[in-house]
Design a protein around this motif. Sequence first.
Motif, mmCIF file in Angstrom:
data_model
loop_
_atom_site.group_PDB
_atom_site.id
_atom_site.type_symbol
_atom_site.label_atom_id
_atom_site.label_comp_id
_atom_site.label_asym_id
_atom_site.label_seq_id
_atom_site.Cartn_x
_atom_site.Cartn_y
_atom_site.Cartn_z
ATOM 1 N N ALA A 39 0.800 -1.221 0.000
ATOM 2 C CA ALA A 39 0.000 0.000 0.000
ATOM 3 C C ALA A 39 0.834 1.273 0.000
ATOM 4 C CB ALA A 39 -0.913 -0.007 1.213
ATOM 5 N N ASP A 40 0.243 2.331 -0.540
ATOM 6 C CA ASP A 40 0.829 3.661 -0.435
ATOM 7 C C ASP A 40 0.248 4.366 0.784
ATOM 8 O OD1 ASP A 40 2.212 3.508 -2.950
ATOM 9 O OD2 ASP A 40 0.254 3.690 -3.887
ATOM 10 N N ASP A 41 -1.053 4.158 0.970
ATOM 11 C CA ASP A 41 -1.733 4.761 2.114
ATOM 12 C C ASP A 41 -2.353 3.656 2.951
ATOM 13 O OD1 ASP A 41 -1.369 7.489 1.275
ATOM 14 O OD2 ASP A 41 -2.790 7.025 -0.314
ATOM 15 N N ILE A 42 -2.450 3.885 4.212
ATOM 16 C CA ILE A 42 -2.985 2.853 5.098
ATOM 17 C C ILE A 42 -4.087 3.425 5.977
ATOM 18 C CG2 ILE A 42 -2.429 1.429 7.105
ATOM 19 C CD1 ILE A 42 0.098 0.684 5.955
ATOM 20 N N GLY A 43 -5.161 2.671 6.086
ATOM 21 C CA GLY A 43 -6.186 3.007 7.056
ATOM 22 C C GLY A 43 -6.280 1.845 8.026
ATOM 23 N N ILE A 44 -6.234 2.142 9.286
ATOM 24 C CA ILE A 44 -6.326 1.070 10.274
ATOM 25 C C ILE A 44 -7.708 1.102 10.875
ATOM 26 C CG2 ILE A 44 -5.367 0.093 12.367
ATOM 27 C CD1 ILE A 44 -2.852 1.817 11.684
ATOM 28 N N ILE A 45 -8.402 -0.028 10.789
ATOM 29 C CA ILE A 45 -9.778 -0.077 11.265
ATOM 30 C C ILE A 45 -9.880 -1.125 12.365
ATOM 31 C CG2 ILE A 45 -10.445 -1.688 9.435
ATOM 32 C CD1 ILE A 45 -13.136 -0.344 9.297
ATOM 33 N N ASP A 46 -10.564 -0.752 13.413
ATOM 34 C CA ASP A 46 -10.732 -1.681 14.524
ATOM 35 C C ASP A 46 -12.088 -1.422 15.161
ATOM 36 O OD1 ASP A 46 -9.550 -3.780 16.055
ATOM 37 O OD2 ASP A 46 -9.529 -2.382 17.736
ATOM 38 N N HIS A 47 -12.835 -2.500 15.388
ATOM 39 C CA HIS A 47 -14.194 -2.371 15.905
ATOM 40 C C HIS A 47 -15.000 -1.321 15.156
ATOM 41 C CE1 HIS A 47 -12.192 -4.307 19.412
ATOM 42 N NE2 HIS A 47 -13.260 -5.065 19.240
ATOM 43 N N GLY A 48 -14.842 -1.296 13.848
ATOM 44 C CA GLY A 48 -15.640 -0.399 13.021
ATOM 45 C C GLY A 48 -15.181 1.040 13.015
ATOM 46 N N ILE A 49 -14.101 1.337 13.752
ATOM 47 C CA ILE A 49 -13.637 2.723 13.812
ATOM 48 C C ILE A 49 -12.308 2.847 13.072
ATOM 49 C CG2 ILE A 49 -12.879 4.566 15.376
ATOM 50 C CD1 ILE A 49 -14.665 3.195 17.512
ATOM 51 N N LEU A 50 -12.200 3.887 12.260
ATOM 52 C CA LEU A 50 -10.950 4.133 11.552
ATOM 53 C C LEU A 50 -10.004 4.855 12.510
ATOM 54 C CD1 LEU A 50 -9.840 3.700 8.662
ATOM 55 C CD2 LEU A 50 -10.386 6.075 8.227
ATOM 56 N N LEU A 51 -8.961 4.122 12.948
ATOM 57 C CA LEU A 51 -8.087 4.684 13.977
ATOM 58 C C LEU A 51 -7.064 5.636 13.397
ATOM 59 C CD1 LEU A 51 -7.398 1.411 15.930
ATOM 60 C CD2 LEU A 51 -8.913 3.249 16.607
ATOM 61 N N GLU A 52 -6.640 5.347 12.192
ATOM 62 C CA GLU A 52 -5.535 6.122 11.648
ATOM 63 C C GLU A 52 -5.614 6.053 10.137
ATOM 64 O OE1 GLU A 52 -2.066 8.242 12.673
ATOM 65 O OE2 GLU A 52 -2.778 6.753 14.102
ATOM 66 N N GLU A 53 -5.263 7.134 9.507
ATOM 67 C CA GLU A 53 -5.228 7.126 8.040
ATOM 68 C C GLU A 53 -4.009 7.928 7.627
ATOM 69 O OE1 GLU A 53 -8.190 9.335 5.778
ATOM 70 O OE2 GLU A 53 -8.805 7.442 4.876
ATOM 71 N N GLN A 54 -3.036 7.264 7.040
ATOM 72 C CA GLN A 54 -1.773 7.923 6.744
ATOM 73 C C GLN A 54 -1.091 7.269 5.556
ATOM 74 O OE1 GLN A 54 0.397 7.876 10.395
ATOM 75 N NE2 GLN A 54 0.748 10.069 10.324
ATOM 76 N N SER A 55 -0.114 7.964 4.999
ATOM 77 C CA SER A 55 0.644 7.323 3.936
ATOM 78 C C SER A 55 1.679 6.417 4.577
ATOM 79 C CB SER A 55 1.309 8.354 3.036
ATOM 80 O OG SER A 55 2.460 8.845 3.659
ATOM 81 N N LEU A 56 2.041 5.365 3.852
ATOM 82 C CA LEU A 56 2.966 4.383 4.406
ATOM 83 C C LEU A 56 4.314 5.010 4.715
ATOM 84 C CD1 LEU A 56 3.265 1.305 5.014
ATOM 85 C CD2 LEU A 56 4.468 1.183 2.867
ATOM 86 N N SER A 57 4.764 5.931 3.841
ATOM 87 C CA SER A 57 6.087 6.505 4.080
ATOM 88 C C SER A 57 6.082 7.342 5.360
ATOM 89 C CB SER A 57 6.537 7.335 2.883
ATOM 90 O OG SER A 57 5.554 8.267 2.547
ATOM 91 N N GLU A 58 4.979 8.037 5.600
ATOM 92 C CA GLU A 58 4.871 8.778 6.864
ATOM 93 C C GLU A 58 4.948 7.823 8.046
ATOM 94 O OE1 GLU A 58 1.933 12.566 5.901
ATOM 95 O OE2 GLU A 58 1.092 10.634 6.424
ATOM 96 N N LEU A 59 4.200 6.722 7.901
ATOM 97 C CA LEU A 59 4.180 5.745 8.985
ATOM 98 C C LEU A 59 5.546 5.132 9.206
ATOM 99 C CD1 LEU A 59 0.939 3.613 8.731
ATOM 100 C CD2 LEU A 59 1.719 5.020 10.613
ATOM 101 N N GLU A 60 6.194 4.772 8.108
ATOM 102 C CA GLU A 60 7.498 4.129 8.227
ATOM 103 C C GLU A 60 8.495 5.085 8.841
ATOM 104 O OE1 GLU A 60 8.456 2.564 4.430
ATOM 105 O OE2 GLU A 60 7.907 0.530 5.038
ATOM 106 N N ASP A 61 8.410 6.333 8.403
ATOM 107 C CA ASP A 61 9.281 7.337 8.961
ATOM 108 C C ASP A 61 9.109 7.420 10.461
ATOM 109 O OD1 ASP A 61 10.793 8.282 7.011
ATOM 110 O OD2 ASP A 61 10.064 10.348 7.134
ATOM 111 N N LYS A 62 7.843 7.390 10.840
ATOM 112 C CA LYS A 62 7.520 7.498 12.238
ATOM 113 C C LYS A 62 7.998 6.279 12.999
ATOM 114 C CE LYS A 62 3.083 9.586 13.328
ATOM 115 N NZ LYS A 62 1.720 9.138 13.517
ATOM 116 N N ASN A 63 8.140 5.169 12.289
ATOM 117 C CA ASN A 63 8.289 3.921 13.004
ATOM 118 C C ASN A 63 9.575 3.146 12.793
ATOM 119 O OD1 ASN A 63 5.627 3.693 14.323
ATOM 120 N ND2 ASN A 63 5.049 4.076 12.212
ATOM 121 N N SER A 64 10.475 3.664 11.942
ATOM 122 C CA SER A 64 11.694 2.885 11.807
ATOM 123 C C SER A 64 12.625 3.254 12.964
ATOM 124 C CB SER A 64 12.343 3.166 10.468
ATOM 125 O OG SER A 64 12.499 4.544 10.298
#
Lengths: 307, 257, 307
Positions: A201-226
Amino acid sequence: MNELIIETKNLSKHYGEQKSVDNLNLHVKQGRIYGLLGRNGAGKTTTMKMLLNLSNPTSGEISIFGENIYGNEGKILPRIGSLIEAPGFYPNLTGTENLKIYALLRGVSKRNAIESALEVVGLPYNDRKLFSQYSLGMKQRLAIALAIMHDPELLILDEPINGLDPIGIAEVRTFIRELCEVKKKTILISSHILSEIALLADDIGIIDHGILLEEQSLSELEDKNSKYINFVVSDPAQAARILEKNFKTVNFIVEGNHSIRLYDDNLSVSLLNRTFIENGLEVSEAHTCEDTLEDYFKRVTGGEGIA
Amino acid sequence: MPNLLYAEFIKFKRRKIFLFGILAALIFPVFNSALLSEFNFASIQSGVREDNAFLLLMPMLIILAANLFFVEQDNNTLKNLLCIPIPPKKLVIVKLLVLLLFSITFQITGFAVSTVIAVIKNIPIVDPFFQFFLTVSTGILIWAAALPCIVLVIWFNKSYLLSIIIVFFYTLTNYVMHFSDAIMMQPIGLNAGTLMPVPMIFRWLYQFYKPAGDIQTAFYKRFSQYFASTPICFFVLLLEAFICIYIMFRIYDNREN
Amino acid sequence: MTLTYILGLLLCVSLFLGGISFAKLISIRKQIQEMSETLSDIGSGNGNRKILAASNELTAELSYKLNEIVYSYEEQIYKFRTADEANRQLMTSLSHDVRTPLTTLIGYLDAIHRGVASPEDYENYIETARLKAHDLKNYIDVLFDWFKLNSSEFTLYPQQIELAELTRNILKNWVPIFEEKRIHFEIEIPEKPFLTNVDPDCYERIINNLVQNVISHSQASIITIQMEKEETNIVVRIKDNGIGINEADLQHIFERLYKCDKGRSDKGSGLGLSIVRQLVEKMNGMIEAESEPNHYTIFIVRFPAAN
């Protein structure tokens, strides 16, 4: 090019007391792969069904290609290719015959559409094998062929790699990327496997119990998380020399004019800091990012994590 | 729409249900010609028309309908069709159209076979066009008559056993009703003799008989005031058909996929 | 009586046929209207949109032909886009892969210039800076090659050529280097002709690049170069007993800009293998790699044999 292909506003689906999808605001951009990540039962399929008008939302709005889906189904749906839940085909027909039915009903964009769709997914054209004799993997491939046969602009794929063997998974992944990169298709894909989404994916939406917890681009996420240490220093050239000479590492990137990013997590931040200062550098920031993506998902989903 | 209809037939490739269905139309003509010794083209045709239609065609239509309507749910293909998009209403109409075509083909087959038998037996062929018209019309009317039962089958969704029970019950009650004078001999109006499809069809068919012998003539005379004219019969049955189709639309609209 | 029925029947049939023609007319009108709408959308720049038609429809031939035009334009746009993409990649490379080593290089020179370096470091720093400058030049050469390969200027001149002799000649130049680096080498090329269609210059670059890789990255003590005919292919295997590549990285080594380390200032550009792959594929060949960490790495190149 950041035109929104799918946009939902406060989309909700309630089954009695249970909120299957709750106030979902989805933004799928043109020409990108959007990965909807969530555990089984998180509301991914329900969301996709509502997007395809297979299920009526309790409340909220859906617009696709900039138009409200309700009342425009006839215009919008033919431009979408979809794969929802288990593949459904007529067991007494061959794969080609099955596709022929849909080619007749929906229309295709070229004469040899069935043949080329089957070729893409690696199934034989005009084979005698009936659908009932297909293996799980072949069924899934046929369903993908159906989704792409009319060369749609938008693909909505619900767990497309289900039932495929590792080689099949790699093939499907490659061709989904290709559809997006070469043909600039927009793709919405769901999965409960983090690594799968991370690869595609380029963009990711994380859904849990019907709620969208986060919506971000993968590179932003990876940056945040490496795992890396970010230093903001007065003279990155000297910092680079010191890293190489004193700490014997080349595993860093100079970013911008003052920041240097070190990917070597064996080194102690305080020691680095001290050495930089001893060599006459000003260190205005030393920031460690230690989350892995997995940790991150565990956190946003409230500790349960995603398999 | 023509492609949708064509697609319905493709779906039944390698399943012999249509073929066996049409072959069943041979049963009564052959049976009757072997057992009964009719020497009149009209009575051969009417025998075949009624036996075929009321005893075979009616249940077969309903079983076929169960197959046609359940094929999408059984194979999980409804979602594919709805995503094309094919409106559920269109799908219902096409499936009913297939049934209508089957019904007419079935009746024409019966007619053709009995005509061939009549030729072989050297029976003079009188008024073939009229007989043909009656046979085809019966096909259409039986289709309309089967619809209420098809509504029930769709309503009870996915239960083949229940569907078959409904079929037998429906076929038998309808057929039995036409033997009952109490039901048959009522003026046109809001009563079982008018509203139940099979009695209605008989009230229309009886007027085309040429009674032979005293008993039949007496019956014909006694009954003649209850005959239903062609327009009225078609009007009542087609009206009922429209109501049934409307109910089917509602069932499909309210169903979550 | 009979006549009435025949007339009635005829009336019914003609009404029926009339109804069908009328319905057909309406449906064609609708199709043409849809086509026109779709074409307006395509006209306004959405080349992804296609006209859908079932193959038995009257408008099918026309629709497919229009689509074909759109497809061919899309393909041309794709070519422009790849050139564009290459540009973007070049920018990223310049900012990451040039900036970091250049900054480090400056770090050494600055240290000398400011007299931070002790006398014993002095020589050492100059030598390091000199080597870095060379690396940087090499890198820019490769970058330039890669860029050329990805722009439309690049052309190959394949010719029928005997590969065994050519390979031996290429390897001859490497022998002194193997000896200097104390790498034991085994060259197994049979004394028989291997005819194939390749561009000899490109082939030389492929072999050189793969061998250079072994020398600079693998830390191997043995290199084996084999050549044989396998069914309809000519196969070249270059094997070393070095550090190997772990499985996760192996999947990506031919991707541009991929490096096993996250940091990018490592020696080598990460472009080398991407160039090799593109060259091989442009000559209808295939390349793959197998490896077991700390045991071996093997690169296998296949070209279709001529005749």
